[in-house]
Design a protein around this motif. Structure first.
Motif, PDB file in Angstrom:
ATOM      1  N   UNK B 129      -4.866  -1.332  -1.802  1.00  0.00           N
ATOM      2  CA  UNK B 129      -5.386  -2.504  -1.204  1.00  0.00           C
ATOM      3  C   UNK B 129      -5.303  -3.592  -1.938  1.00  0.00           C
ATOM      4  N   UNK B 130      -5.706  -3.470  -3.232  1.00  0.00           N
ATOM      5  CA  UNK B 130      -5.606  -4.595  -4.348  1.00  0.00           C
ATOM      6  C   UNK B 130      -4.361  -5.102  -4.383  1.00  0.00           C
ATOM      7  N   UNK B 131      -3.654  -3.972  -4.800  1.00  0.00           N
ATOM      8  CA  UNK B 131      -2.140  -4.307  -5.209  1.00  0.00           C
ATOM      9  C   UNK B 131      -1.496  -5.077  -4.013  1.00  0.00           C
ATOM     10  N   UNK B 132      -1.661  -4.637  -2.977  1.00  0.00           N
ATOM     11  CA  UNK B 132      -0.952  -5.231  -1.813  1.00  0.00           C
ATOM     12  C   UNK B 132      -1.677  -6.731  -1.076  1.00  0.00           C
ATOM     13  N   UNK B 133      -2.734  -6.934  -1.764  1.00  0.00           N
ATOM     14  CA  UNK B 133      -3.604  -7.829  -1.433  1.00  0.00           C
ATOM     15  C   UNK B 133      -4.089  -8.033   0.014  1.00  0.00           C
ATOM     16  N   UNK B 134      -4.625  -6.813   0.432  1.00  0.00           N
ATOM     17  CA  UNK B 134      -5.139  -6.760   1.715  1.00  0.00           C
ATOM     18  C   UNK B 134      -6.296  -5.987   1.811  1.00  0.00           C
TER      19      UNK B 134
END
Ligand code: ATP
Ligand code: MG
Lengths: 804, 232
Positions: B129-134
Motif C-alpha cells: 500500500x505504501x509502495x503504491x501510494x494508496x
C-alpha cells in the motif's frame, strides 16, 4: 389493455424459457397451498367453524367431573334437582350415554343406533324437525306409547323421503312405534357417534325421588344471554355442594363441578393435535412462501440489467413493477390450480386413512376462503420480495458496468434460507418426537400374544334374547359349533376383551382377603374383572404363571374359583402363596378360592397404566352380563378364513345377529392409529419443509455461484485451488445453515411444548429427535449445496475472465 | 543462463462441430529472466490464449513448455497450480477486483492462497500500500475507486507475492492515456527491480516500454523485434 396483454405474453414466455425455475416455483406453491388448504379444511371444523346449532356459543356441557371418566356426567336424581333450581341456563336437557342398539324389524330388519334423549333435547339445541314435531313431555315417560324422530338420512334411505311417514307406525325391536317427525339434514348429535333415530329416554322421575338405582346422564344446557361460563359455574356451586354427600368417600375427593362449551367438549382430545397440525402446516406454508420469494428475488436480481435498460428506455417504475406482478400472478394462478387439486386429493386421503373419532372429518370440504387465503399469502409475500430489489436498485450504476455490490439481495436471500432451515428443523424435530413416541407406544408389552388371534364381538338384541338363560344358551351353542371348525387351536368367550377393561370394576378396598394389609374404605384404586371361559387364557396367550386356568368343572353352579392377575396377587398376598386362599370380591358375593395366577395384561389401553384385575368363570350368574360377548379364536390357519367360518356359523344359528370381527392385531393397532396419523402427517410436512429448504439452498448457492463466476475466475488466476473455491462456497452455505439451525433449535424449545399432550413416554426435551433432525437437515443442506458448489469448482478461469 | 520460459512447438486447438480450429500454431519462443516482452497482433490472433497458457491457467495444449527449467507439459494439474501460485502474477484489462472486498482485503487474497500467516500478511499488504501510494484507499471498495486507481490495486495485487513473472493482458485498455502511462511506469520500475513481465497491448506507446515485441497473427508467431528505442 393491450399493454397488459403484452405483459401477460411476455410473462408466459419468461416462464416457458426457464422451465426449471417455473417448475420449482409452481410445485412449491402447489405443495404449500395444497397442504395448507387441506389441513385447514379439516381443523377448521374442529377449531373454528360454528356447530350446526343456532347460537352454538351458548351451548354448554354440564356435570360432575371425576378423574376416572374424561367427560362430565350427572346422576339422574341430581339432574332433576338441578334442573328445577338452576338459574344461569335458559334450559337444560339430557340424554342417556351410549344410546341403545335398536332393530328396525319387520321386512329387511336392520340394526340402527337409537339415541335416548329427553323431550327438551331439540328445543335446547335449537333444532326444528323439518317434518312433524318434537316429542311431548307426556311421551317422555315410562310406559308411554312409543314414538321416534328419524334422521334425514334414514328418512331418505329407508322411507324414500316419503312425507307421509310422519304419523306412521313402524316396528322397532318388535314393538309398534309412531314416527312423529323427521330431523333436518344437517342434524348431528352433540357427542361423537351417529344416531339414526331419536327416542325418548323416558326417565322414571317419580321413582328417582326415592332411592332407586341411579342412571348416568349427559347433561347439556343453553346459557341465558349475557351469562358467561364462569358465572354459571359460580351459580351452580351450591347445588354441587348439596349433591356431594351421596357419593362414597372413594369418589368424593376427585369430584369437581364442570361447565364447558360444547365445542370444548367435542374437540377435547382432538384440540391439541389440531393446533399442532395447523401450526405445522402453517410452517410449511411459510417455508413455501419463503421459497417463492427467494426464487423471485433471484429472478429479479439476475434481471437487473434488463430492468435498468428498460428504465433507461423510458419505462416507469410502476410499469416495471407491473411486469413483475404479472409474472407472479401467473405463477400463482398455475400453482393455485394445482394446489387446489392437491388439497382435494389430500382431503380424500385424510378421510380414507384417518382413524375413527376425528370430529367432523366427514363433513370437511375444501373451502374457497381457505384456498384464496393461502394463494394470497404465498403470492403477496412472493411479490413483495420479488419487487423489493426492482424498486431499490438505482439503474445507472448497473448500466455503467460498475457492478454494484451484490450483498444486499444476497443477504436477504440467505436470511430467507436460514429461516427455512430453522422452520424445517422445528418440524423435523416435532416429527421425530411423534415417531419416537409412536414407537414407544407400539412397543408397550401387552401381556398376551396377538399373533393369529381373531376376535369377534357379538351383541344380542334384547327383544330376541330377553332372558339371561337364552343369551347364555346362544353363546354356548355357538361355542360348541365353533369347536368343530378345523384349524382352531383354542377358543374362548369373555364379557370384555383386552387391551381394555370394560365397565366392570370394583375398588380395591371392597375385596375381603384375610391377609390383606388394611386399606381405608374406598381406597386402593380400581380393580377390574372379567368373566371368561376355560379356553380364554390359551386363546389369548395369557400365561398362567402359577396354579391353573379354569376347567369345565369350574362352570358348575356351586363352584366359585377365581384367578388373580400377578399385580393383584402381589398386593393382596404380599410374600405369601395365594393359591388355595379364599377371597370375597364384593360385599354380598360368594367366597372364592384362588386357583391360579395369570400374567398381567394391559387393560386401560396403551397409554394409561394397567389396573390389577381378576377373572371369574363365564357362566350363568344373575349378576353377570351376557347380552354382549367376545369370542377369541387362536388359529393355525389364516385368521381371515376363520372369520368367514365364524360369520357363517353365527348366521346359521341366527341370521339376525350382527357380528363384528377384528384380528387382535387390528384391535391393538387401532389404539395407535391416531398417534400414527399425527406422526405421519407431521413427518409428511417436515419432509416437505426439508425438501423446500433444500430447494432454497440449492437456489441460493446456484445463484451465488453464477453471480460470482467472475470472482471465482479471478481467485483461480490468483492461485486458489478448486478445493479452496469449494470450501469458500460451502463455508458460506454452512454459515447460514448453521445460523438457521441454531434458530431452529431455539424455536423448537418453545414450539414443541405444543406437542406435550400427544407424547407417550417421551419428553418434549428428548435430545435425540433434535439431534437426528439436525443431522438429517445438515446432510440435506450439504447435498443441496454440493451440486452447485461443484459447479463453482469447475469454473474455467479463462472463460470466466474472457468476457467483461 | 537458463531461460525463464521456453516454448517448443506449442499448439492449441479448439474443436467446434467436428472441425478443428487452430488458435496457436507451432509457437516456439524463449523469454529470459528479467525480460519485459510485449505480445502484439490483430484481434483474434491468439495473444490472450498464449498468455493463459504461459500463466498455466490453461492446460489443454500440445508441445513443450519449460518454466524455469521445469517441464510444465509433464506436470499434473496440482503441481502446475503450485508452480503458478508460486511464480506468476496476473493483471487484467478490467482489473477484476472483487467487488465486496475492500482494497486491503483484495490485496490479501493471493497471500491467503499461499498460506502466509496473518501477521506477515498484514505487514506485506501495508508495505505494498505504501509502495503504491494508496494507503488512504485501503478501506474503500473497488466501486469507490477510479479506473486508474483500480488498476493500481490490480497491479499491486499481482506483485504482492513477489512473483518471478507478471502477465498483463491489455492492462491499460480501459484507461485514458495519463493513467495508462502511470501503470506503464510502474511496470518499468518493477522490471528494473528484477521481475519479468509479459504484456499484451495494441498500443505502440506501451510496447515501447518493453525489450522485445513478439507479433502474432492467426496463431503464428510472425516476427520478433528487439526494441532499440526503448523508453527510459
Ligand atoms: N472457447 C473457445 N472456443 C472456440 N474458439 C475460441 C475459444 N476461446 C477463444 N477462441 C478463439 O481463439 C482465437 C484467439 O482468441 P484470443 O482471445 O486469444 O485473441 P486475442 O488475440 O486475445 O484477441 P483480442 O486482441 O481481441 O483480445 C479467437 O479467434 C477466438 O475466437
Ligand atoms: Mg485478448
Amino acid at each position: 389493455m393491450s399493454s397488459l396483454w403484452q405483459d401477460i405474453r411476455y410473462a408466459l414466455r419468461m416462464l416457458a424459457n426457464k422451465p426449471a425455475f417455473t417448475l420449482v416455483a409452481v410445485l412449491t406453491l402447489a405443495l404449500g397451498i395444497g397442504a395448507t388448504s387441506a389441513v385447514f379444511s379439516v381443523v377448521d371444523r374442529i377449531l373454528f367453524r360454528s356447530l350446526p346449532y343456532s347460537h352454538d356459543e351458548q351451548l354448554v356441557s354440564v356435570g360432575l367431573f371425576a378423574p376416572i371418566e374424561p367427560r362430565e356426567f350427572m346422576l339422574a336424581k341430581d339432574y332433576l334437582e338441578w334442573r328445577a333450581e338452576q338459574k344461569p341456563f335458559e334450559s337444560m336437557t339430557t340424554f342417556t350415554p351410549g344410546g341403545a342398539d335398536c332393530d328396525l324389524t319387520g321386512q329387511n330388519p336392520v340394526r340402527l343406533n337409537c339415541a335416548l334423549v329427553e323431550s327438551t333435547f331439540l328445543t335446547t339445541f335449537g333444532i326444528e324437525p323439518i317434518l312433524g314435531r318434537n316429542f311431548t313431555k307426556e311421551e317422555d315417560r315410562p310406559h308411554a306409547p312409543r314414538v321416534a324422530l328419524i334422521t334425514y338420512g334414514l328418512w331418505r334411505s329407508r322411507f324414500a323421503g316419503d312425507p307421509a311417514v310422519v304419523g306412521r307406525s313402524i316396528s322397532v325391536d318388535g314393538q309398534p312405534t309412531t314416527v312423529v317427525g323427521v330431523l333436518p339434514a344437517e342434524f348431528e348429535m352433540p357427542t361423537p357417534g351417529k344416531a339414526d333415530m331419536l327416542v325418548p329416554q323416558a326417565l322414571d322421575e317419580a321413582s328417582l325421588e326415592g332411592n332407586g338405582p341411579q342412571g348416568i346422564l349427559r347433561a347439556f344446557a343453553r346459557l341465558k344471554p349475557g351469562v358467561t361460563i364462569a358465572q354459571s359455574l359460580r351459580a351452580l356451586e351450591p347445588l354441587f355442594e348439596r349433591s356431594l354427600p351421596q357419593y362414597g368417600p372413594e369418589f368424593r375427593d376427585g369430584l369437581r363441578l364442570s361447565v364447558r362449551s360444547l365445542r370444548d367438549r367435542q374437540v377435547a382430545d382432538s384440540k391439541g393435535a389440531s393446533w399442532v397440525l395447523l401450526g405445522s402446516v402453517m410452517a410449511v406454508l411459510l417455508v413455501a412462501c419463503t421459497n417463492v420469494a427467494n426464487l423471485l428475488l433471484a429472478r429479479t436480481n439476475s434481471r437487473q440489467k434488463e430492468l435498468a435498460v428498460r428504465a433507461a428506455l423510458g419505462a416507469s417504475r410502476a410499469r416495471l413493477a407491473r411486469q413483475n406482478l404479472t409474472e407472479s400472478l401467473l405463477l400463482g394462478i398455475i400453482g393455485g390450480t394445482i394446489g387446489c387439486w392437491l388439497a382435494y386429493s389430500l382431503l380424500q386421503l385424510f378421510e380414507s386413512i384417518a382413524p375413527e373419532g376425528i370430529p367432523h372429518l366427514q363433513q370437511a370440504s375444501l373451502d374457497a376462503r381457505v384456498v384464496l387465503f393461502t394463494v394470497g399469502v404465498s403470492l403477496v409475500s412472493g411479490t413483495l420480495f420479488g419487487l423489493a430489489p426492482a424498486m431499490r436498485h438505482p439503474a445507472p450504476e448497473v448500466l455503467a458496468g460498475k457492478a454494484s455490490r451484490q450483498t444486499s439481495g444476497g443477504l436477504l436471500r440467505q436470511i430467507l434460507v436460514a429461516s427455512q432451515v430453522a422452520i424445517s428443523l422445528i418440524l423435523l424435530t416435532g416429527a421425530g418426537l411423534l415417531l419416537h413416541s409412536l414407537w414407544r407406544l407400539e412397543a408397550v408389552p401387552l401381556g398376551m400374544d396377538t399373533e393369529s388371534v381373531m376376535t369377534s364381538r357379538i351383541t344380542l338384541a334384547k327383544y330376541r334374547y330377553p332372558s339371561q338363560q337364552s343369551q347364555v344358551a346362544f353363546f354356548k351353542e355357538l361355542l360348541s359349533r365353533l369347536r368343530q371348525m378345523p384349524g382352531i387351536i383354542a377358543i374362548g368367550i369373555s364379557d370384555t376383551l383386552p387391551p381394555f377393561g370394560g365397565s366392570m370394576a370394583t375398588t380395591y378396598s371392597h375385596i375381603e382377603a384375610p391377609a390383606r394389609p388394611s386399606v381405608p374404605n374406598g381406597g386402593g384404586g380400581m380393580v377390574g374383572w372379567r368373566s371368561v371361559t376355560p379356553g380364554y387364557f390359551s386363546a389369548l396367550g395369557v400365561p398362567i404363571v402359577r396354579g391353573r386356568a379354569f376347567s369345565e368343572a369350574d362352570t358348575g353352579p356351586s363352584e366359585n374359583p377365581v384367578i388373580l392377575s400377578e399385580a393383584l396377587a402381589k398386593r393382596l398376598f404380599p410374600g405369601e402363596d395365594p393359591l388355595g386362599r379364599s377371597l370375597r370380591m364384593e360385599r354380598e358375593g360368594p367366597w372364592r378360592q384362588v386357583v391360579g395366577i395369570a400374567a398381567d395384561v394391559r387393560n386401560n389401553g396403551l397409554r394409561e397404566p394397567s389396573d390389577p384385575e381378576y377373572y371369574v368363570p363365564w357362566k350363568m350368574d344373575p349378576a353377570g352380563h351376557f347380552q354382549e360377548g367376545y369370542i377369541t379364536l387362536r388359529t393355525a390357519i389364516h385368521p381371515e378364513t376363520v372369520a368367514k367360518r365364524l360369520r357363517q356359523e353365527t348366521a346359521r344359528l341366527d341370521p339376525s345377529v350382527p357380528v363384528t370381527m377384528q384380528t387382535m392385531k387390528q384391535r391393538v393397532g387401532k389404539l395407535s392409529e391416531r398417534p400414527r396419523f399425527n406422526a405421519m402427517l407431521l413427518t409428511l410436512f417436515a419432509g416437505m419443509g426439508v425438501l423446500m429448504a433444500g430447494i432454497g439452498i440449492y437456489g441460493v448457492v446456484g445463484f451465488l455461484v453464477s453471480q460470482r463466476t467472475r470472482e471465482i475466475g479471478v481467485r483461480l488466476a490468483l492461485g486458489a485451488s478448486p478445493r479452496t473455491i469449494m470450501k469458500m462456497v460451502m463455508a458460506n452455505v454452512a454459515r447460514w445453515t448453521i445460523a438457521g439451525a441454531l434458530l431452529g433449535l431455539l424455536g423448537s424449545w418453545y414450539a414443541l411444548k405444543l406437542l406435550r399432550s400427544l407424547l407417550f413416554e417421551v419428553s418434549v426435551r428428548d435430545p435425540w429427535p433434535a439431534a437426528a433432525a439436525l443431522l438429517l437437515l445438515l446432510i440435506a443442506a450439504f447435498l443441496a449445496a454440493w451440486v452447485p458448489a461443484r459447479r463453482a469448482m469447475r469454473v474455467d478461469p479463462i472463460e470466466a475472465l474472457r468476457y467483461e | 543462463m537458463e531461460p525463464l520460459i521456453q516454448l517448443r512447438n506449442m499448439e492449441k486447438v479448439y474443436e467446434a462441430g467436428g472441425s478443428k480450429f487452430y488458435v496457436l500454431r507451432r509457437v516456439s519462443l524463449e523469454i529470459q529472466p528479467g525480460e519485459f516482452v510485449t505480445f502484439m497482433g490483430p484481434s483474434g490472433a491468439g495473444k490472450s490464449t498464449l498468455l493463459s497458457i504461459i500463466g498455466m491457467l490453461d492446460g489443454s495444449w500440445t508441445g513443450e513448455y519449460y518454466f524455469n527449467g521445469e517441464p510444465v507439459h509433464r506436470l499434473n494439474v496440482k503441481k502446475r497450480n503450485e508452480l503458478h501460485k508460486a511464480n506468476i502474477g496476473f493483471v487484467f484489462q478490467s482489473y477484476h477486483l472483487i467487488d465486496n472486498l475492500t482494497v486491503f482485503e483484495n490485496l490479501e487474497i493471493p497471500l491467503s492462497y499461499k498460506n502466509v500467516p496473518h501477521k506477515e500478511r498484514v505487514s506485506l499488504v501495508c508495505d505494498i500500500l505504501d509502495r503504491f501510494n494508496i494507503v488512504g484507499k485501503k478501506d474503500l471498495f473497488p466501486n469507490q475507486l477510479s479506473g486508474g486507481q483500480q488498476q493500481l490495486v490490480g497491479v499491486a495485487r499481482a506483485v504482492i507475492q513477489s512473483p518471478k513473472l507478471i502477465l498483463a493482458d491489455e492492462p491499460t485498455g480501459n484507461l485514458h492515456s495519463a493513467q495508462g502511462e502511470e501503470i506503464m511506469e510502474l511496470f518499468r520500475k518493477l522490471n528494473e527491480a528484477g521481475t519479468s513481465i509479459i504484456q499484451v497491448t495494441h498500443s505502440e506507446r506501451n510496447a515501447a516500454y518493453s525489450h522485445r515485441v513478439i507479433q502474432l497473427k492467426d496463431g503464428w508467431v510472425v516476427s520478433e523485434t528487439s526494441n532499440a528505442a526503448r523508453v527510459g
